[in-house]
Design an enzyme around this catalytic site. Sequence first.
Site, PDB file in Angstrom:
ATOM      1  CB  VAL A  52     -96.322 -54.855 -86.461  1.00 47.07           C
ATOM      2  CG1 VAL A  52     -97.252 -54.746 -85.273  1.00 47.07           C
ATOM      3  CG2 VAL A  52     -95.404 -56.071 -86.338  1.00 47.07           C
ATOM      4  CE1 TYR A  53     -92.834 -58.557 -89.312  1.00 46.41           C
ATOM      5  CE2 TYR A  53     -93.520 -60.086 -91.024  1.00 46.41           C
ATOM      6  CZ  TYR A  53     -92.838 -59.826 -89.848  1.00 46.41           C
ATOM      7  OH  TYR A  53     -92.148 -60.844 -89.230  1.00 46.41           O
ATOM      8  CB  VAL A  54     -95.215 -52.273 -94.281  1.00 47.10           C
ATOM      9  CG1 VAL A  54     -95.113 -50.952 -95.057  1.00 47.10           C
ATOM     10  CG2 VAL A  54     -94.024 -53.154 -94.624  1.00 47.10           C
ATOM     11  CB  SER A  55     -98.409 -49.574 -90.677  1.00 45.56           C
ATOM     12  OG  SER A  55     -97.354 -48.914 -90.008  1.00 45.56           O
ATOM     13  N   GLY A  56     -99.349 -53.066 -91.437  1.00 43.91           N
ATOM     14  CA  GLY A  56    -100.438 -53.844 -92.015  1.00 43.91           C
ATOM     15  C   GLY A  56    -100.422 -53.953 -93.528  1.00 43.91           C
TER      16      GLY A  56
END
Length: 328
Positions: A52-56
Amino acid sequence: MQIRLLGRSGLAVSELCLGTMTFGNTTSDTDSIAMIHSFLDRGGNFLDTADVYVSGRSEEIVGQAIKERRSEVVLATKVRFPTADHPNGAGISRKHIMDGVEASLKRLQTDYIDLYQMHVWDHATPIEETLRTLDDLVTSGKVRYIGCSNFLAWQLMKSLGTSELNRYVRFISIQPQYSLVSREMDREMISLCLEENVGIIPWAPLGGGFLTGRYNREEPTSGRLTAKTGESSWQVRSTEKNFAILDIVERAAAELDKTPAQVALRWLLQQRGITSPIFGARTLEQFQDNMGAVGWELPQEIWDRLDAVSALPSEYPNRFIAKFARPL
């Protein structure tokens, strides 16, 4: 950089872990890759990210940076939070884990993940289902080891007991919030991890930036602590106790000719049970500052001073248990 074993395993990791939550967001792709390469060149081998970090995007940058050096990296990522807008798009069910691991492998440009971590407990999914799924992933070779993050002590112990009962693969590590200004894990989690030999890889070791010396008692107008809610918010961090801790950190830094961030990280590195604090950096300057936490020792007197000012108040049942402890 020193090397340590992670929990009850033979997995060797560097004493610092490079966190990548800002990569692709407040840290440019170029600087992110430069940090990873510099970290590896200086003896680090442990990288942490999440789906989920920066939407992948963080995973994509990490994958690009390490694809020519994959074998020397201990690569950790996480699954649990929403990655799709449908009922099975979150959690640690068999479906979401299987979907999540395939997506992470693709973004990371690798065919295996060294440490696959459950980002937080999922009350909707039986832990037996989660651990059986993780056991299958280890058997298949897509995952080498498993860990958890943000669990309560009973949740971790239930997981370890379930693994032992069913002969499933076992969590070798936990990733909790832990720092001089956030020592809640001292109540039960630290002693549990020491007893069960579970490695501890703390996130937010600088209290969301509070321990860098950047802040004073005036409410900030820039930086992470301008957040109105959450763990790294001014409301959570700006307590008199935390400012007393910061005063000691800054005095120690001046005495030792180090920076406050280096002192705060060094205290963690010398704390019993801690394997590898996960540090993040928005800029190359912050990265260099954090890397200065290795290669020296905090004098015991200063370590004790920091420990005393940051310690939790004496609480039941710990004080009761300590009163009647039998000598070994």
